[in-house]
Design a protein around this motif. Structure first.
Motif, mmCIF file in Angstrom:
data_model
loop_
_atom_site.group_PDB
_atom_site.id
_atom_site.type_symbol
_atom_site.label_atom_id
_atom_site.label_comp_id
_atom_site.label_asym_id
_atom_site.label_seq_id
_atom_site.Cartn_x
_atom_site.Cartn_y
_atom_site.Cartn_z
ATOM 1 N N GLU A 186 -21.585 6.473 -12.784
ATOM 2 C CA GLU A 186 -21.765 6.212 -11.357
ATOM 3 C C GLU A 186 -23.249 6.383 -11.016
ATOM 4 O O GLU A 186 -23.866 7.404 -11.321
ATOM 5 N N ASP A 187 -23.818 5.398 -10.381
ATOM 6 C CA ASP A 187 -25.260 5.353 -10.176
ATOM 7 C C ASP A 187 -25.808 6.512 -9.351
ATOM 8 O O ASP A 187 -26.969 6.887 -9.491
ATOM 9 N N VAL A 221 -27.012 -7.823 -6.788
ATOM 10 C CA VAL A 221 -26.278 -7.635 -5.533
ATOM 11 C C VAL A 221 -25.696 -6.227 -5.486
ATOM 12 O O VAL A 221 -24.948 -5.824 -6.385
ATOM 13 N N ALA A 222 -26.025 -5.491 -4.445
ATOM 14 C CA ALA A 222 -25.440 -4.170 -4.247
ATOM 15 C C ALA A 222 -24.055 -4.325 -3.612
ATOM 16 O O ALA A 222 -23.891 -5.074 -2.647
ATOM 17 N N ARG A 223 -23.076 -3.620 -4.158
ATOM 18 C CA ARG A 223 -21.737 -3.635 -3.577
ATOM 19 C C ARG A 223 -21.752 -2.990 -2.198
ATOM 20 O O ARG A 223 -22.544 -2.074 -1.929
ATOM 21 N N ALA A 224 -20.860 -3.449 -1.337
ATOM 22 C CA ALA A 224 -20.766 -2.886 0.009
ATOM 23 C C ALA A 224 -20.463 -1.394 -0.053
ATOM 24 O O ALA A 224 -21.035 -0.602 0.714
ATOM 25 N N GLU A 225 -19.577 -0.986 -0.972
ATOM 26 C CA GLU A 225 -19.234 0.439 -1.063
ATOM 27 C C GLU A 225 -20.414 1.269 -1.553
ATOM 28 O O GLU A 225 -20.560 2.444 -1.187
ATOM 29 N N ALA A 229 -22.087 4.292 0.566
ATOM 30 C CA ALA A 229 -22.288 5.614 -0.038
ATOM 31 C C ALA A 229 -23.749 6.038 0.062
ATOM 32 O O ALA A 229 -24.051 7.222 0.293
ATOM 33 N N LEU A 230 -24.670 5.078 -0.072
ATOM 34 C CA LEU A 230 -26.094 5.385 0.071
ATOM 35 C C LEU A 230 -26.400 5.839 1.491
ATOM 36 O O LEU A 230 -27.123 6.823 1.705
ATOM 37 N N GLU A 231 -25.864 5.128 2.471
ATOM 38 C CA GLU A 231 -26.076 5.534 3.860
ATOM 39 C C GLU A 231 -25.530 6.936 4.107
ATOM 40 O O GLU A 231 -26.192 7.774 4.747
ATOM 41 N N GLN A 232 -24.336 7.229 3.600
ATOM 42 C CA GLN A 232 -23.736 8.545 3.804
ATOM 43 C C GLN A 232 -24.569 9.641 3.143
ATOM 44 O O GLN A 232 -24.743 10.735 3.708
ATOM 45 N N LEU A 233 -25.091 9.356 1.944
ATOM 46 C CA LEU A 233 -25.946 10.324 1.263
ATOM 47 C C LEU A 233 -27.185 10.626 2.108
ATOM 48 O O LEU A 233 -27.586 11.785 2.269
ATOM 49 N N CYS A 234 -27.798 9.571 2.650
ATOM 50 C CA CYS A 234 -28.989 9.755 3.479
ATOM 51 C C CYS A 234 -28.673 10.571 4.730
ATOM 52 O O CYS A 234 -29.454 11.446 5.131
ATOM 53 N N GLU A 261 -22.336 -6.947 6.047
ATOM 54 C CA GLU A 261 -21.111 -6.933 5.253
ATOM 55 C C GLU A 261 -20.673 -5.500 4.933
ATOM 56 O O GLU A 261 -19.480 -5.195 4.903
ATOM 57 N N ALA A 262 -21.635 -4.616 4.712
ATOM 58 C CA ALA A 262 -21.324 -3.231 4.357
ATOM 59 C C ALA A 262 -21.005 -2.375 5.574
ATOM 60 O O ALA A 262 -20.500 -1.257 5.435
ATOM 61 N N GLY A 263 -21.314 -2.875 6.768
ATOM 62 C CA GLY A 263 -21.022 -2.121 7.976
ATOM 63 C C GLY A 263 -21.931 -0.929 8.196
ATOM 64 O O GLY A 263 -21.570 0.009 8.913
ATOM 65 N N ILE A 264 -23.123 -0.949 7.613
ATOM 66 C CA ILE A 264 -24.050 0.173 7.770
ATOM 67 C C ILE A 264 -25.043 -0.122 8.889
ATOM 68 O O ILE A 264 -25.216 -1.283 9.306
#
Length: 423
Positions: A186-187, A221-225, A229-234, A261-264
């Motif tokens: 997991e990245d 392409v970065a997956r929406a999930e 997860a990146l936004e939540q980490l930040c 698309e990711a809703g961030i």
């Protein structure tokens, strides 16, 4: 004699222009006219354009709707150079962008007009993040591209471009982009571990800067999930999230912003390239209101008030973003490109495809084949470029407004070029 009817000897460029020029080496001709999805050279030969000014011509060359608006503005002696002074053209753009782009998407941003390039928008975003947080370090990602000025280069991954700086590029740390390890781990494991480890040597970052689709990096392409997860980490770590939408914004992936698309909801967003709609220099930095802590003139530039660009940008939004028609069309045309690339990948070993909307990549295991395909396509009247760390990807960026006939014609040329090179 009209300028465009004059003949230019190509030795002018090879003799007098710097060796730094690049695109002209792949497309060795002298262009003089353009309309829609087509370019014409000085010998009258026509080329389908699947490059679109590196994504700065999403609505095509000399779009007639935008051109008419611009000509009327110039004929009426409208302001052309205004620094950051208040003008009617700027005011109309702000009103239109707010009411037709931001508000329908539930986004609340202040709008900053930096110097009119993507790199300058990135520089501004990095400076602001450091000013807001009082921290220096920025997290970027493998294979990222954010521009060629020193700050933007520091968060860019390409070693050749970084080497051009001539000095150490500091205060930035790269982390693995989505699927960098091909799903083996997991990245975010490494990122979260070093954030928490007092022995990691990682300074607490001011911000993370990310492209949702890495264009120059190889159409990754970065997956929406992953983005969520990146936004939540930040959010958990009090780190600002910057989305660089310079190339992938303004409809390239289907929605106006590529992160929709990711809703961030990023803290800061950078836009340039197609925001003017007409290929005119223009850039925006979108800032959450509570982060707008600039003092007057703290980031400025002589050409940050490009009023002709405001005029065409406003008309582009009025014309193409008043409803969902263009967005749906981008998704449909993107699927057509995907079908052709998937068919080629199925029939030939060593090929694969990736992308979103109307940014699509055909990936070659044998990296040199991608450049050969683009060269063969150029010989058949099609402009397409390569991307990726080894130029192993044929990247398509056709105008979003391209007709179905022109799209299919270009895809036929590209498919034949692949067959010729691979065979």
């Amino acid at each position: 004699m009209k300028l465009l009817d004059q003949h230019i000897n190509d030795s002018v460029f090879t003799t007098h222009e710097s060796e730094v020029r690049s695109y002209c080496r792949s497309w060795p001709t002298v262009f003089n006219r353009a309309s829609g999805s087509w370019l014409t050279d000085s010998d009258g030969r026509e080329y389908l354009d699947f490059f679109a000014g590196a994504g700065s011509l999403n609505y095509g060359h000399n779009n007639p709707i935008l051109k008419a608006e611009l000509i009327e503005y110039l004929t009426d002696d409208g302001i052309t150079h205004g620094l950051d002074m208040a003008t009617v053209a700027k005011g109309r753009f702000i009103e239109t962008f707010t009411s037709k782009v931001l508000e329908p998407r539930g986004l609340d941003y202040k709008i900053q007009f930096p110097g009119p390039t993507g790199a300058n928008a990135v520089e501004s975003a990095l400076k602001l993040a450091r000013k807001v947080t009082g921290r220096e370090s920025i997290i970027s990602f493998t294979n990222a591209f954010h521009g060629m000025t020193l700050g933007a280069l520091s968060v860019t991954g390409n070693s050749m471009k970084r080497a051009g700086a001539g000095i150490p590029l500091v205060h930035a740390t790269p982390m693995p982009f989505d699927n960098y390890f091909d799903g083996v781990v997991e990245d975010f494991n490494w990122f979260e571990r070093v954030l928490d480890d007092s022995g990691s040597g990682l300074n607490r970052p001011a911000a993370v800067i990310v492209e949702t689709v890495q264009g120059e990096g190889g159409v990754n392409v970065a997956r929406a999930e992953w983005l969520r997860a990146l936004e939540q980490l930040c959010r958990r770590r009090d780190i600002l999230l910057i989305v660089d939408d310079v190339q992938m914004g303004c409809g390239r992936t289907g929605e106006f912003f590529s992160f929709e698309e990711a809703g961030i909801k990023p803290d800061i967003v950078t836009l340039s390239k197609s925001i003017s709609g007409y290929g005119l220099p223009m850039a925006l930095v979108l800032i959450k209101p509570e982060l707008d802590v600039w003092t007057p003139g703290e980031h400025n530039g002589t050409f940050r008030g490009n009023n002709p660009a405001f005029v065409t940008a406003t008309k582009a939004i009025d014309t193409y973003w008043a409803d969902g028609t263009l967005s749906a069309d981008v998704h449909r045309k993107g699927e057509r490109i995907h079908e052709v690339f998937t068919d080629l990948s199925t029939r030939h070993e060593g090929l694969s495809t990736r992308g979103r909307g109307m940014v699509r990549g055909l990936v070659f295991d044998e990296a040199t084949a991608a450049s050969k395909v683009c060269a063969t396509a150029f010989g058949s009247g099609l402009l397409a470029e390569t991307s990726g760390p080894s130029d192993e990807v044929v990247k398509l960026l056709p105008p979003l407004t391209i007709t179905d006939d022109d799209l299919n014609r270009g895809l036929d040329i590209l498919a034949r070029s692949v067959e010729e090179v691979v065979a």
